[in-house]
Write a protein that holds these residues in place. Structure first.
Motif, short mmCIF file in Angstrom:
data_model
loop_
_atom_site.label_atom_id
_atom_site.label_comp_id
_atom_site.label_asym_id
_atom_site.label_seq_id
_atom_site.Cartn_x
_atom_site.Cartn_y
_atom_site.Cartn_z
N VAL A 41 40.19 28.68 70.97
CA VAL A 41 40.11 28.45 72.30
C VAL A 41 39.10 26.64 71.60
CG1 VAL A 41 38.88 27.88 73.79
CG2 VAL A 41 40.64 30.01 74.06
N THR A 42 38.87 26.09 71.51
CA THR A 42 37.77 24.67 71.51
C THR A 42 36.72 24.65 72.68
OG1 THR A 42 39.01 23.01 72.34
CG2 THR A 42 39.30 23.45 69.58
N CYS A 43 35.38 24.27 72.27
CA CYS A 43 34.12 24.10 72.99
C CYS A 43 33.82 23.31 72.76
CB CYS A 43 33.89 25.17 74.07
SG CYS A 43 32.27 25.74 72.81
N ALA A 44 33.68 22.08 73.50
CA ALA A 44 32.35 21.12 73.36
C ALA A 44 30.98 21.09 74.01
CB ALA A 44 33.13 19.82 73.27
N LEU A 45 29.83 20.79 72.41
CA LEU A 45 28.39 20.51 73.11
C LEU A 45 28.39 19.33 72.92
CD1 LEU A 45 29.05 23.92 72.26
CD2 LEU A 45 26.88 23.72 71.52
N ILE A 46 28.75 18.49 73.93
CA ILE A 46 28.33 16.92 74.10
C ILE A 46 26.86 17.00 74.91
CG2 ILE A 46 30.04 14.93 75.96
CD1 ILE A 46 31.70 17.08 76.37
N PHE A 47 26.32 15.88 73.91
CA PHE A 47 24.87 15.65 74.40
C PHE A 47 24.79 14.54 75.24
CE2 PHE A 47 25.11 18.92 71.92
CZ PHE A 47 23.00 20.13 71.86
N LEU A 48 23.67 13.90 75.62
CA LEU A 48 23.40 12.77 76.11
C LEU A 48 21.80 12.99 76.48
CD1 LEU A 48 24.35 9.79 77.21
CD2 LEU A 48 24.94 11.06 79.16
N ASP A 49 21.34 12.26 75.91
CA ASP A 49 18.87 12.12 76.34
C ASP A 49 19.27 13.28 76.16
OD1 ASP A 49 19.60 9.86 76.37
OD2 ASP A 49 20.16 9.78 78.93
N LYS A 50 19.14 14.29 74.70
CA LYS A 50 19.08 15.64 74.62
C LYS A 50 19.08 16.08 75.71
CE LYS A 50 14.94 13.53 72.01
NZ LYS A 50 13.79 13.48 71.78
N LYS A 51 20.03 15.99 76.29
CA LYS A 51 21.29 17.54 76.73
C LYS A 51 22.25 17.71 77.42
CE LYS A 51 17.21 16.67 80.93
NZ LYS A 51 17.37 16.73 82.21
N VAL A 52 22.53 18.61 77.24
CA VAL A 52 23.87 19.30 76.91
C VAL A 52 25.14 19.73 78.48
CG1 VAL A 52 23.50 21.78 76.64
CG2 VAL A 52 26.08 20.53 75.64
N LEU A 53 25.73 19.26 77.84
CA LEU A 53 27.52 18.83 79.64
C LEU A 53 27.44 20.35 79.56
CD1 LEU A 53 28.34 17.61 81.28
CD2 LEU A 53 29.77 17.31 80.14
N CYS A 54 27.32 21.03 80.41
CA CYS A 54 28.05 21.98 80.45
C CYS A 54 28.61 21.90 82.33
CB CYS A 54 26.58 23.82 81.60
SG CYS A 54 25.49 23.75 79.71
N ALA A 55 29.75 23.31 82.24
CA ALA A 55 30.80 22.81 83.36
C ALA A 55 31.20 24.46 83.95
CB ALA A 55 31.79 22.05 82.57
N GLN A 56 30.48 24.62 85.37
CA GLN A 56 30.79 25.31 86.30
C GLN A 56 32.79 26.00 86.60
OE1 GLN A 56 29.58 25.93 89.70
NE2 GLN A 56 28.67 27.84 90.15
#
Length: 147
Positions: free
Chosen positions: A6-21
């Motif tokens: 399984v792959t997962c993405a640590l997507i960054f924007l403005d020194k924050k990372v996207l987390c999904a519930q």
């Protein structure tokens, strides 16, 4: 022993990372994760992640680098091999097509949400290596801004 890649993405924007519930229709509902999904037959991890993020969030990403995979057994005889990638959000507007909610978390906020067990080692690695990953992202954007 069945290993599910399984792959997962640590997507960054403005020194924050996207987390999904995770939604109520997913396994482990209510827990937080880095978005991604199962690798299909004949698919590379990179291609899988680009496809999954388009399907789950309706955005395009670029893969900047990868982190050490993590294995976690949720049930006896079955292991999830989670393959994380550091990513840059390239285009599109985020639309939650599978998840219940999302948050952009700064380093000091990472331990606030209730993570899915397979994601916890990645969160720990990210917490310790945050500055190095931020530098990697800056270098990537600098090298690719004229493309």
């Amino acid at each position: 022993m069945i290993v599910i890649p399984v792959t997962c993405a640590l997507i960054f924007l403005d020194k924050k990372v996207l987390c999904a519930q995770r939604s109520e229709t997913m396994s482990l509902p209510g827990l937080w994760e880095f978005p991604g999904g199962k690798i299909e037959e004949g698919e590379s991890p990179a291609d899988c992640l680009i496809r999954e993020i388009k399907e789950e969030l309706a955005i395009s990403i670029s893969l900047v680098g990868s982190l050490q995979p993590n294995e976690h057994s949720y049930t006896e005889g079955k292991v999830v091999r989670l393959i994380p990638f550091v990513c840059s959000w390239e285009s599109g507007e985020i639309t939650l097509l599978e998840h219940l909610d999302l948050q952009w978390l700064a380093r000091e906020e990472l331990k606030v949400v209730n993570w899915a067990p397979a994601d916890i080692p990645i969160v720990d690695h990210l917490f310790v290596n945050w500055n190095n990953i931020q530098k990697q992202l800056v270098d990537y954007k600098r090298e690719n801004k004229n493309l």
